[in-house]
Structures are given as structure tokens and as C-alpha cells.
Design a protein around this motif. Structure first.
Motif, PDB file in Angstrom:
ATOM      1  N   ARG A  87      52.046  47.201  29.837  1.00 34.06           N
ATOM      2  CA  ARG A  87      50.671  47.638  29.584  1.00 34.06           C
ATOM      3  C   ARG A  87      49.721  47.171  30.668  1.00 34.06           C
ATOM      4  O   ARG A  87      48.623  47.677  30.811  1.00 34.06           O
ATOM      5  N   GLY A  88      50.137  46.184  31.451  1.00 32.49           N
ATOM      6  CA  GLY A  88      49.290  45.685  32.524  1.00 32.49           C
ATOM      7  C   GLY A  88      48.281  44.679  32.004  1.00 32.49           C
ATOM      8  O   GLY A  88      47.927  44.660  30.838  1.00 32.49           O
ATOM      9  N   SER A  89      47.807  43.813  32.872  1.00 29.99           N
ATOM     10  CA  SER A  89      46.836  42.802  32.512  1.00 29.99           C
ATOM     11  C   SER A  89      46.320  42.189  33.800  1.00 29.99           C
ATOM     12  O   SER A  89      46.720  42.575  34.900  1.00 29.99           O
ATOM     13  N   ASP A  90      45.425  41.215  33.689  1.00 33.31           N
ATOM     14  CA  ASP A  90      44.943  40.521  34.877  1.00 33.31           C
ATOM     15  C   ASP A  90      46.082  39.812  35.604  1.00 33.31           C
ATOM     16  O   ASP A  90      45.996  39.537  36.796  1.00 33.31           O
ATOM     17  N   PHE A  91      47.166  39.508  34.869  1.00 34.40           N
ATOM     18  CA  PHE A  91      48.296  38.820  35.484  1.00 34.40           C
ATOM     19  C   PHE A  91      49.239  39.792  36.185  1.00 34.40           C
ATOM     20  O   PHE A  91      50.181  39.372  36.833  1.00 34.40           O
ATOM     21  N   ALA A  92      49.006  41.089  36.028  1.00 35.29           N
ATOM     22  CA  ALA A  92      49.890  42.094  36.626  1.00 35.29           C
ATOM     23  C   ALA A  92      49.117  43.039  37.541  1.00 35.29           C
ATOM     24  O   ALA A  92      49.438  44.201  37.669  1.00 35.29           O
ATOM     25  N   ALA A  93      48.096  42.497  38.214  1.00 32.79           N
ATOM     26  CA  ALA A  93      47.241  43.350  39.035  1.00 32.79           C
ATOM     27  C   ALA A  93      47.986  43.984  40.203  1.00 32.79           C
ATOM     28  O   ALA A  93      47.636  45.063  40.658  1.00 32.79           O
ATOM     29  N   GLY A  94      49.008  43.323  40.703  1.00 31.66           N
ATOM     30  CA  GLY A  94      49.706  43.847  41.876  1.00 31.66           C
ATOM     31  C   GLY A  94      51.072  44.415  41.585  1.00 31.66           C
ATOM     32  O   GLY A  94      51.832  44.723  42.497  1.00 31.66           O
ATOM     33  N   THR A  95      51.425  44.567  40.310  1.00 29.77           N
ATOM     34  CA  THR A  95      52.743  45.071  39.962  1.00 29.77           C
ATOM     35  C   THR A  95      52.649  45.817  38.641  1.00 29.77           C
ATOM     36  O   THR A  95      51.743  45.561  37.839  1.00 29.77           O
ATOM     37  N   GLY A 123      42.761  45.509  48.530  1.00 28.84           N
ATOM     38  CA  GLY A 123      41.340  45.549  48.776  1.00 28.84           C
ATOM     39  C   GLY A 123      40.853  44.138  49.029  1.00 28.84           C
ATOM     40  O   GLY A 123      41.400  43.433  49.868  1.00 28.84           O
ATOM     41  N   ALA A 124      39.879  43.699  48.262  1.00 29.73           N
ATOM     42  CA  ALA A 124      39.356  42.343  48.442  1.00 29.73           C
ATOM     43  C   ALA A 124      39.856  41.411  47.365  1.00 29.73           C
ATOM     44  O   ALA A 124      39.453  40.281  47.286  1.00 29.73           O
ATOM     45  N   ARG A 125      40.757  41.913  46.531  1.00 32.59           N
ATOM     46  CA  ARG A 125      41.207  41.135  45.387  1.00 32.59           C
ATOM     47  C   ARG A 125      42.623  40.642  45.596  1.00 32.59           C
ATOM     48  O   ARG A 125      43.543  41.413  45.772  1.00 32.59           O
ATOM     49  N   PRO A 126      42.838  39.299  45.611  1.00 29.62           N
ATOM     50  CA  PRO A 126      44.201  38.795  45.771  1.00 29.62           C
ATOM     51  C   PRO A 126      44.994  39.021  44.495  1.00 29.62           C
ATOM     52  O   PRO A 126      44.458  38.970  43.393  1.00 29.62           O
ATOM     53  N   CYS A 127      46.258  39.284  44.651  1.00 28.31           N
ATOM     54  CA  CYS A 127      47.117  39.465  43.490  1.00 28.31           C
ATOM     55  C   CYS A 127      48.527  39.104  43.883  1.00 28.31           C
ATOM     56  O   CYS A 127      48.776  38.653  44.992  1.00 28.31           O
ATOM     57  N   CYS A 128      49.439  39.272  42.962  1.00 31.01           N
ATOM     58  CA  CYS A 128      50.831  38.953  43.248  1.00 31.01           C
ATOM     59  C   CYS A 128      51.683  40.193  43.098  1.00 31.01           C
ATOM     60  O   CYS A 128      51.418  41.041  42.252  1.00 31.01           O
ATOM     61  N   ALA A 129      52.722  40.280  43.913  1.00 29.10           N
ATOM     62  CA  ALA A 129      53.615  41.421  43.842  1.00 29.10           C
ATOM     63  C   ALA A 129      55.026  40.958  44.049  1.00 29.10           C
ATOM     64  O   ALA A 129      55.259  39.887  44.597  1.00 29.10           O
ATOM     65  N   ARG A 130      55.966  41.771  43.612  1.00 29.28           N
ATOM     66  CA  ARG A 130      57.360  41.453  43.827  1.00 29.28           C
ATOM     67  C   ARG A 130      57.810  42.017  45.159  1.00 29.28           C
ATOM     68  O   ARG A 130      57.460  43.132  45.518  1.00 29.28           O
TER      69      ARG A 130
END
Length: 265
Positions: A232-240, A258-265
Motif C-alpha cells: 500500500r506504500g507509506s512514508d517508509f516506502a517512498a523509494g520502492t 527530487g529533493a526528497r531522500p528515500c531508500c530503494a533496493r
């Protein structure tokens, strides 16, 4: 494994699958039966790749093209020796095992887990994890010593002062309250290095990943929680598209969207 993926599902009460190089060749998948509840946020225990090909799952090695699943048990390894989880009486132990034959030997521990043993504390063997470092995981946000990934977990103290402590290969430790009886359902995993220098403490509770402030792992210090596998996605899944199970967080990398850091696999 061996450059291929095994895709598995249930249909009409039977287990079926295909190998990614031959997607049109669907076959009845024999051997170990996957429990129906292992969908969603439970990916099972990680398997360990073998130098000669195939993966260790706790039984005989599984190779690309196989149509029978070997037994699946929790496996750990340090790059030289493999262990699978077993029992000796009421005690959970790690048994040295040979993935070629699927047989096990004596109970022992890898060096990382031995380093967590103290006379005044109890090693929580079934909460520990050791995996050989694979190429590309050298910057694991949970830390590594350059040879293995994972953690030891032990119970320290008594009564209201009891705590569960986790130690990662890079020498860092984190802890969470264990409850007055030492049986809190929260298990520490490690400190998660994030962009900007933040290192929240990650713990596991009922299949969820719980993040705490580095200086407060009491319930009041909880920063948030997420269910791995939740699409469903969340703030913890912004990059995946989804948050992977905790065992795969070693592969998380900071990226910029963009200007927002996130995490990805």
C-alpha cells in the motif's frame, strides 16, 4: 539462484512453479510444501548461495532446474561453514550441516555469535542471524566487518532492568526493554544508518519493523512502524513499491528522488 528465479504459487490445492529462463514450462513442484500463511510480509528465512552453484535452504542444495524443493529450515553461514537451526531437548541450537548431502553434524556457533556470549547473559540463539557478505552489500546500513552480516541477540539483567541487546559485526550494540519476565515480543535488530547521520534502532515485533529513537527505545521513543511486504506504500516506502523483509534491508541504499531522500533496493 545460478542466475535464475524460481516462481512458485498454489493452484487448485497444488504447488506449481517455473524457472525464469523457461517461463512457459510450468511444472508441479514437489518436496517441501510452502505454508499458505507465508505470503505477504513473511518471506521465510534467507537461503545462502553456494560457491559451486545452488543455494542452501537447510536440506540438500537447490539448483536451477530442480522440480523438487528440499526441506527448508533457518540457515546461517560465515562463508566457510553452514549451520541450520535444530533442537537438542528443549534447547534451540545451530547444527553444522552439509548442503550436498543435507545431513547435519555437531552443534556449534560462528565467531560472531560466540562473541555475544557472556556468563551473566543468555544468548537468544533463535533470534540471531549470520550471513556471508555478498558482493554489493559492503555498505549495509546495519554494518558489517567485511566478512559477514547479521547480529547476535542476548538477554541481559533481571526484572524491570532486563534488556534484549543486539550486536552487529561492526561492533555496534543496541538494546530494548525485555519486560519484567524477559519475554517481551520486541527483538532488536540493529542501528540503521540513514543519510544525514541518523541511526534509529530497528526492532522486530509480530512481523513488523519498529523504529525507535537512538536514545530512547522505550514505547515512548517509538518513531513508527511498518509491515514489510505491504504494497500500500507509506512514508517508509517512498523509494520502492514495497518495504522488503528485514533480512533484505542490508541491500537498502540511499537515493534521491527530487529533493526528497528515500531508500530503494
Amino acid at each position: 539462484m545460478d542466475g535464475e528465479l524460481l516462481v512458485m504459487w498454489r493452484q487448485d490445492g497444488k504447488q506449481r512453479g517455473y524457472w525464469s529462463s523457461r517461463p512457459t514450462k510450468v511444472f508441479a513442484l514437489g518436496g517441501e510444501q510452502l505454508p499458505s500463511y507465508r505470503w505477504g510480509n513473511d518471506a521465510g528465512s534467507p537461503s545462502v548461495p553456494l560457491p559451486g552453484g545452488g543455494r542452501a535452504t537447510g536440506g540438500r542444495a537447490l539448483h536451477a532446474g530442480d522440480t523438487v524443493l528440499p526441506p527448508s529450515r533457518a540457515v546461517i553461514g560465515d562463508g566457510s561453514v553452514l549451520w541450520r537451526r535444530g533442537r537438542q531437548g528443549r534447547e534451540t541450537v545451530w547444527l553444522e550441516y552439509d548442503p550436498v548431502t543435507g545431513t547435519h553434524g555437531r552443534a556449534s556457533l560462528p565467531a560472531l555469535l560466540r562473541s555475544g556470549i557472556r556468563d551473566d547473559a543468555a544468548l537468544l540463539t533463535d533470534r540471531c542471524e549470520v550471513l556471508p557478505l555478498q558482493p554489493g552489500l559492503e555498505e549495509s546500513p546495519f554494518g558489517t566487518d567485511g566478512t559477514v552480516l547479521g547480529r547476535w541477540v542476548r538477554l541481559e539483567g533481571e526484572g524491570d532492568q532486563a534488556r534484549k541487546v543486539a550486536g552487529t559485526p561492526d561492533g555496534r550494540t543496541v538494546s530494548v526493554p525485555a519486560g519484567p519476565d524477559g519475554r517481551s515480543d520486541v527483538t532488536p535488530v540493529g542501528a540503521l544508518r540513514l543519510p544525514g547521520g541518523a541511526e534509529p534502532v530497528v526492532a522486530q515485533r509480530h512481523g513488523q519493523a519498529v523504529l525507535f529513537a537512538a536514545d530512547d527505545t522505550s514505547p515512548g521513543g517509538e518513531l513508527g512502524r511498518v509491515a514489510p511486504g505491504d504494497e500500500r506504500g507509506s512514508d517508509f516506502a517512498a523509494g520502492t513499491r514495497l518495504v522488503p523483509p528485514l533480512a533484505f534491508w542490508h541491500a537498502l541504499r540511499p537515493v534521491t528522488s527530487g529533493a526528497r531522500p528515500c531508500c530503494a533496493r
